[in-house]
Design a protein around this motif. Structure first.
Motif, PDB file in Angstrom:
ATOM      1  N   ASP A  89       0.837  -1.208   0.000  1.00  0.00           N
ATOM      2  CA  ASP A  89       0.000   0.000   0.000  1.00  0.00           C
ATOM      3  C   ASP A  89       0.867   1.251   0.000  1.00  0.00           C
ATOM      4  O   ASP A  89       0.567   2.238  -0.692  1.00  0.00           O
ATOM      5  CB  ASP A  89      -0.913   0.001   1.232  1.00  0.00           C
ATOM      6  CG  ASP A  89      -1.999  -1.064   1.142  1.00  0.00           C
ATOM      7  OD1 ASP A  89      -2.228  -1.566   0.027  1.00  0.00           O
ATOM      8  OD2 ASP A  89      -2.597  -1.400   2.190  1.00  0.00           O
ATOM      9  N   GLU A  90       1.943   1.218   0.794  1.00  0.00           N
ATOM     10  CA  GLU A  90       2.850   2.364   0.841  1.00  0.00           C
ATOM     11  C   GLU A  90       3.465   2.616  -0.533  1.00  0.00           C
ATOM     12  O   GLU A  90       3.562   3.755  -0.990  1.00  0.00           O
ATOM     13  CB  GLU A  90       3.963   2.101   1.866  1.00  0.00           C
ATOM     14  CG  GLU A  90       3.479   1.971   3.294  1.00  0.00           C
ATOM     15  CD  GLU A  90       3.243   3.323   3.938  1.00  0.00           C
ATOM     16  OE1 GLU A  90       4.171   4.142   3.905  1.00  0.00           O
ATOM     17  OE2 GLU A  90       2.129   3.550   4.427  1.00  0.00           O
ATOM     18  N   LEU A  91       3.884   1.543  -1.191  1.00  0.00           N
ATOM     19  CA  LEU A  91       4.510   1.677  -2.507  1.00  0.00           C
ATOM     20  C   LEU A  91       3.514   2.223  -3.535  1.00  0.00           C
ATOM     21  O   LEU A  91       3.837   3.118  -4.329  1.00  0.00           O
ATOM     22  CB  LEU A  91       5.043   0.313  -2.964  1.00  0.00           C
ATOM     23  CG  LEU A  91       5.773   0.274  -4.306  1.00  0.00           C
ATOM     24  CD1 LEU A  91       6.986   1.192  -4.292  1.00  0.00           C
ATOM     25  CD2 LEU A  91       6.190  -1.155  -4.649  1.00  0.00           C
ATOM     26  N   ASP A  92       2.281   1.707  -3.521  1.00  0.00           N
ATOM     27  CA  ASP A  92       1.258   2.187  -4.460  1.00  0.00           C
ATOM     28  C   ASP A  92       1.012   3.674  -4.261  1.00  0.00           C
ATOM     29  O   ASP A  92       0.836   4.433  -5.229  1.00  0.00           O
ATOM     30  CB  ASP A  92      -0.049   1.415  -4.250  1.00  0.00           C
ATOM     31  CG  ASP A  92       0.072  -0.040  -4.684  1.00  0.00           C
ATOM     32  OD1 ASP A  92       1.174  -0.430  -5.124  1.00  0.00           O
ATOM     33  OD2 ASP A  92      -0.917  -0.785  -4.567  1.00  0.00           O
ATOM     34  N   SER A  93       0.983   4.110  -2.997  1.00  0.00           N
ATOM     35  CA  SER A  93       0.735   5.519  -2.704  1.00  0.00           C
ATOM     36  C   SER A  93       1.877   6.399  -3.216  1.00  0.00           C
ATOM     37  O   SER A  93       1.645   7.459  -3.817  1.00  0.00           O
ATOM     38  CB  SER A  93       0.565   5.696  -1.183  1.00  0.00           C
ATOM     39  OG  SER A  93       0.459   7.054  -0.857  1.00  0.00           O
ATOM     40  N   LEU A 110      10.731  -0.132 -10.960  1.00  0.00           N
ATOM     41  CA  LEU A 110      10.866  -0.358  -9.524  1.00  0.00           C
ATOM     42  C   LEU A 110      12.160  -1.142  -9.328  1.00  0.00           C
ATOM     43  O   LEU A 110      12.303  -2.253  -9.856  1.00  0.00           O
ATOM     44  CB  LEU A 110       9.675  -1.157  -8.983  1.00  0.00           C
ATOM     45  CG  LEU A 110       8.284  -0.584  -9.223  1.00  0.00           C
ATOM     46  CD1 LEU A 110       7.228  -1.535  -8.649  1.00  0.00           C
ATOM     47  CD2 LEU A 110       8.139   0.801  -8.626  1.00  0.00           C
ATOM     48  N   VAL A 111      13.111  -0.561  -8.614  1.00  0.00           N
ATOM     49  CA  VAL A 111      14.440  -1.171  -8.497  1.00  0.00           C
ATOM     50  C   VAL A 111      14.633  -1.682  -7.077  1.00  0.00           C
ATOM     51  O   VAL A 111      14.640  -0.900  -6.112  1.00  0.00           O
ATOM     52  CB  VAL A 111      15.549  -0.158  -8.850  1.00  0.00           C
ATOM     53  CG1 VAL A 111      16.903  -0.868  -8.893  1.00  0.00           C
ATOM     54  CG2 VAL A 111      15.259   0.522 -10.177  1.00  0.00           C
ATOM     55  N   ALA A 126       4.192  -6.344  -7.915  1.00  0.00           N
ATOM     56  CA  ALA A 126       3.835  -4.932  -7.713  1.00  0.00           C
ATOM     57  C   ALA A 126       3.871  -4.180  -9.040  1.00  0.00           C
ATOM     58  O   ALA A 126       2.993  -3.354  -9.334  1.00  0.00           O
ATOM     59  CB  ALA A 126       4.792  -4.290  -6.714  1.00  0.00           C
ATOM     60  N   ALA A 127       4.871  -4.467  -9.877  1.00  0.00           N
ATOM     61  CA  ALA A 127       4.965  -3.799 -11.178  1.00  0.00           C
ATOM     62  C   ALA A 127       3.771  -4.158 -12.058  1.00  0.00           C
ATOM     63  O   ALA A 127       3.214  -3.291 -12.743  1.00  0.00           O
ATOM     64  CB  ALA A 127       6.275  -4.185 -11.861  1.00  0.00           C
ATOM     65  N   ALA A 128       3.368  -5.439 -12.046  1.00  0.00           N
ATOM     66  CA  ALA A 128       2.206  -5.847 -12.852  1.00  0.00           C
ATOM     67  C   ALA A 128       0.940  -5.151 -12.354  1.00  0.00           C
ATOM     68  O   ALA A 128       0.114  -4.688 -13.151  1.00  0.00           O
ATOM     69  CB  ALA A 128       2.054  -7.365 -12.777  1.00  0.00           C
ATOM     70  N   ARG A 129       0.794  -5.039 -11.042  1.00  0.00           N
ATOM     71  CA  ARG A 129      -0.386  -4.372 -10.467  1.00  0.00           C
ATOM     72  C   ARG A 129      -0.422  -2.889 -10.846  1.00  0.00           C
ATOM     73  O   ARG A 129      -1.458  -2.364 -11.263  1.00  0.00           O
ATOM     74  CB  ARG A 129      -0.343  -4.538  -8.947  1.00  0.00           C
ATOM     75  CG  ARG A 129      -1.515  -3.888  -8.216  1.00  0.00           C
ATOM     76  CD  ARG A 129      -1.422  -4.099  -6.710  1.00  0.00           C
ATOM     77  NE  ARG A 129      -0.306  -3.381  -6.112  1.00  0.00           N
ATOM     78  CZ  ARG A 129       0.747  -3.973  -5.541  1.00  0.00           C
ATOM     79  NH1 ARG A 129       0.857  -5.266  -5.531  1.00  0.00           N
ATOM     80  NH2 ARG A 129       1.729  -3.241  -5.022  1.00  0.00           N
ATOM     81  N   LEU A 130       0.734  -2.246 -10.757  1.00  0.00           N
ATOM     82  CA  LEU A 130       0.790  -0.807 -11.056  1.00  0.00           C
ATOM     83  C   LEU A 130       0.659  -0.544 -12.554  1.00  0.00           C
ATOM     84  O   LEU A 130       0.093   0.479 -12.964  1.00  0.00           O
ATOM     85  CB  LEU A 130       2.100  -0.236 -10.514  1.00  0.00           C
ATOM     86  CG  LEU A 130       2.172  -0.169  -8.979  1.00  0.00           C
ATOM     87  CD1 LEU A 130       3.604   0.060  -8.504  1.00  0.00           C
ATOM     88  CD2 LEU A 130       1.259   0.942  -8.464  1.00  0.00           C
ATOM     89  N   SER A 131       1.171  -1.456 -13.391  1.00  0.00           N
ATOM     90  CA  SER A 131       0.993  -1.319 -14.842  1.00  0.00           C
ATOM     91  C   SER A 131      -0.483  -1.388 -15.202  1.00  0.00           C
ATOM     92  O   SER A 131      -0.979  -0.638 -16.052  1.00  0.00           O
ATOM     93  CB  SER A 131       1.754  -2.419 -15.579  1.00  0.00           C
ATOM     94  OG  SER A 131       3.082  -2.062 -15.801  1.00  0.00           O
ATOM     95  N   SER A 132      -1.200  -2.315 -14.559  1.00  0.00           N
ATOM     96  CA  SER A 132      -2.639  -2.441 -14.811  1.00  0.00           C
ATOM     97  C   SER A 132      -3.379  -1.185 -14.375  1.00  0.00           C
ATOM     98  O   SER A 132      -4.325  -0.750 -15.033  1.00  0.00           O
ATOM     99  CB  SER A 132      -3.165  -3.669 -14.064  1.00  0.00           C
ATOM    100  OG  SER A 132      -4.567  -3.765 -14.194  1.00  0.00           O
ATOM    101  N   ARG A 133      -2.904  -0.568 -13.302  1.00  0.00           N
ATOM    102  CA  ARG A 133      -3.585   0.608 -12.750  1.00  0.00           C
ATOM    103  C   ARG A 133      -3.287   1.869 -13.550  1.00  0.00           C
ATOM    104  O   ARG A 133      -4.169   2.711 -13.761  1.00  0.00           O
ATOM    105  CB  ARG A 133      -3.159   0.808 -11.291  1.00  0.00           C
ATOM    106  CG  ARG A 133      -3.883   1.934 -10.552  1.00  0.00           C
ATOM    107  CD  ARG A 133      -3.539   1.905  -9.086  1.00  0.00           C
ATOM    108  NE  ARG A 133      -3.877   0.617  -8.472  1.00  0.00           N
ATOM    109  CZ  ARG A 133      -3.514   0.248  -7.248  1.00  0.00           C
ATOM    110  NH1 ARG A 133      -2.797   1.087  -6.510  1.00  0.00           N
ATOM    111  NH2 ARG A 133      -3.860  -0.918  -6.753  1.00  0.00           N
ATOM    112  N   HIS A 134      -2.042   2.025 -14.030  1.00  0.00           N
ATOM    113  CA  HIS A 134      -1.642   3.273 -14.673  1.00  0.00           C
ATOM    114  C   HIS A 134      -1.432   3.140 -16.185  1.00  0.00           C
ATOM    115  O   HIS A 134      -1.173   4.141 -16.851  1.00  0.00           O
ATOM    116  CB  HIS A 134      -0.358   3.790 -14.034  1.00  0.00           C
ATOM    117  CG  HIS A 134      -0.492   4.094 -12.564  1.00  0.00           C
ATOM    118  ND1 HIS A 134      -1.154   5.203 -12.089  1.00  0.00           N
ATOM    119  CD2 HIS A 134      -0.069   3.412 -11.468  1.00  0.00           C
ATOM    120  CE1 HIS A 134      -1.115   5.205 -10.758  1.00  0.00           C
ATOM    121  NE2 HIS A 134      -0.460   4.127 -10.355  1.00  0.00           N
TER     122      HIS A 134
END
Length: 426
Positions: A89-93, A110-111, A126-134
Motif C-alpha cells: 500500500d505504501e509503494l502504491d501511494s 521499480l528497483v 507490484a509492477a504488474a499491479r501498477l501497470s494495470s492501474r496506470h
C-alpha cells in the motif's frame, strides 16, 4: 569478407583462471541508474530501499534535488520494518504521488535493493499491479539492483533484460535488422549510427532506446551486437526470442572497434573495399591519436582488481595497442561465451582471476609492484597512501570510451595519473 582476428603468436587461447570466492569490494547494481537515467529520457527509476541507498545515489550521481532527476528512493521506514504498515500500500501511494507530479514519465522501473524487508517484497507482482492501474500510457517494470546478487554493472544487465519482455515479436520474414545492446553515450551512439549508414546497414536499433516508444522488435532476423561485456542475461533473453549474436571483440580501442564493425559488415555482406573506404580513415586517426600515449605507457605494468567486467577488453587494448604489461587481470565474473574473442587476444601467460578474495589479491598486488592499479574507490585511497598510482574503475564506466574517436581519451585516462605522479616527484 570474413571476420578474422589477428591474435598473433603470443595469443592467450586457453588461459588458466584463478578463481576466488572470498570477501569482495564492489558497488551494488543501483549504481547503473546513474548512466541509465540519462540515457532513457522518459523513464524513471524508483529505488525501493533504505536511506543508505538514497545517500549512495545522491553521492554517485551528484544531482541537485531542484534539477528534478529521473530517479528517487522510496525509503523503507521504521514502521515498515516493524510490520505496522502494508509495504505494498505504501509503494502504491508513493507511485501515485510520483506520477501525479511527473506526468512526463512513460516507463517506471521499480528497483529492488538489499534490505531484508525489500527482498521480501514481490516487486514483479507490484509492477504488474501498477501497470494495470496506470497503463497503457505508463508501463511499470521491475529489476533488482541489490549488491548481494550483482556487481554494479549487472544492474544495467538486469534493467535491459526486463525491457526484452516488452519488445514486440518481429515477423519471421522481416528484413534483417541490427540491434546494438548496451548503454552508450549519445555522442558514441551517433558516431556508430553514421558508420553503419555509410556501410549500408540501414535497419539499426539500440537497446536501451532514448525513448520508450522507440523500443525495437526482435525475432529470428535480428542480429545482436553487444557494446558492453556485462550483458550476459540480456543476451540470453534476446537469443530466446530468436536473435543471433555476432561474435566480436568489444568496441574499445582502434582494433576492437574495427573488428566490432567488421562483424556487422560481414553479416550484411559488405565488400572488403567498401568497408575499408568507410572505416579506414577513422581507424587510422584512432591509431595515430593513441600513439603519443604509447611512449608514456609502453612497458608499464597494470594490475586490474575485479569491479566493472570491463577489465578484459581494456586489458586487451592496453596490451596490444599501447604495449603495457598485464600483471593481473581480475574480473568479477568471467563469461567465456561473451568474451571468447577478447580472451583469444590477450598475451600468453596472462594471469586471469575471477571473483575475489580481496586480502589475497592485495598481497599479490603489493608483490607485483605495478605502475598503476585499476580498482574501486574503497581500495584506491589506501593504495595511494602506499604511493601506488591508481585509476578508479568506475571512471571507465562513466566516461565514453567506446569507438574510434574515444580511443585516445581512454589511453589518456591511464597516462594522466602516471604523468601527474612523475611531475609531483620533480
Amino acid at each position: 569478407m570474413s571476420v578474422t582476428l589477428d591474435i598473433g603468436a603470443a595469443a592467450c587461447t586457453e588461459p588458466s583462471v584463478l578463481r576466488e570466492r572470498g570477501q569482495r569490494e564492489v558497488f551494488c547494481g543501483l549504481t547503473g541508474i546513474v548512466w541509465l537515467h540519462r540515457k532513457m529520457q522518459d523513464a524513471f527509476f524508483l529505488i525501493v530501499g533504505s536511506r543508505t541507498c538514497a545517500h549512495l545515489m545522491q553521492a554517485a550521481a551528484g544531482v541537485m534535488i531542484f534539477a528534478e532527476p529521473r530517479f528517487a528512493t522510496a525509503v523503507i521506514e521504521e514502521r515498515d520494518l516493524a510490520g505496522l504498515a502494508d509495504a505494498n500500500d505504501e509503494l502504491d501511494s508513493i507511485v501515485a504521488q510520483l506520477l501525479a507530479r511527473r506526468p512526463d514519465i512513460r516507463l517506471l522501473f521499480l528497483v529492488g535493493s538489499c534490505p531484508s524487508e525489500v527482498i521480501k517484497l514481490d516487486l514483479g507482482r507490484a509492477a504488474a499491479r501498477l501497470s494495470s492501474r496506470h497503463g497503457p500510457a505508463i508501463r511499470v517494470l521491475s529489476y533488482s539492483g541489490s549488491g548481494i546478487e550483482t556487481t554494479f554493472t549487472e544492474g544495467e544487465d538486469a534493467c535491459l533484460a526486463s525491457l526484452v519482455a516488452e519488445m514486440e515479436d518481429a515477423p519471421a520474414d522481416a528484413e534483417p535488422a541490427l540491434l546494438v545492446v548496451g548503454a552508450l553515450a549519445d555522442v558514441v551512439e551517433d558516431q556508430f549510427t553514421r558508420l553503419f549508414e555509410a556501410l549500408g546497414i540501414r535497419r539499426v536499433a539500440f537497446l536501451p532506446p532514448k525513448r520508450t516508444g522507440e523500443l525495437p522488435s526482435v525475432g529470428p532476423n535480428t542480429r545482436l551486437l553487444l557494446a558492453q561485456p556485462y550483458l550476459g542475461r540480456t543476451a540470453m533473453e534476446l537469443a530466446d526470442r530468436g536473435a543471433v549474436q555476432l561474435q566480436a571483440p568489444f568496441p574499445i580501442g582502434a582494433e576492437g572497434t574495427r573488428l566490432w564493425l567488421l562483424a556487422a559488415a560481414d553479416a550484411w555482406g559488405v565488400g572488403g573495399r567498401h568497408f575499408e573506404q568507410v572505416v579506414g580513415p577513422s581507424h587510422g586517426r584512432a591509431i595515430r591519436a593513441t600513439q603519443r600515449y604509447r611512449e608514456q605507457l609502453e612497458g608499464r605494468r597494470v594490475f586490474f582488481f575485479p569491479d566493472s567486467q570491463l577489465e578484459i577488453p581494456i586489458a586487451r587494448f592496453l596490451s596490444r595497442e599501447l604495449g603495457m604489461e598485464l600483471a593481473e587481470v581480475g574480473t568479477p565474473y568471467l563469461n567465456r561465451q561473451l568474451l571468447e574473442s577478447e580472451l583469444a587476444m590477450l598475451p600468453a601467460g596472462t594471469r586471469l582471476s575471477e571473483g575475489q578474495d580481496v586480502d589475497r589479491q592485495i598481497a599479490r598486488c603489493r608483490t607485483d609492484e605495478p605502475d598503476i592499479v585499476v580498482c574501486g574507490l574503497g581500495l584506491a585511497n589506501p593504495f595511494e597512501a602506499e604511493e601506488m598510482t591508481t585509476k578508479w574503475s568506475i571512471e571507465l564506466v562513466f566516461t565514453p570510451i567506446q569507438g574510434f574517436e574515444q580511443a585516445a581519451d581512454l589511453a589518456e585516462l591511464f597516462a594522466r595519473p602516471l604523468v601527474r605522479k612523475l611531475r609531483l616527484r620533480i
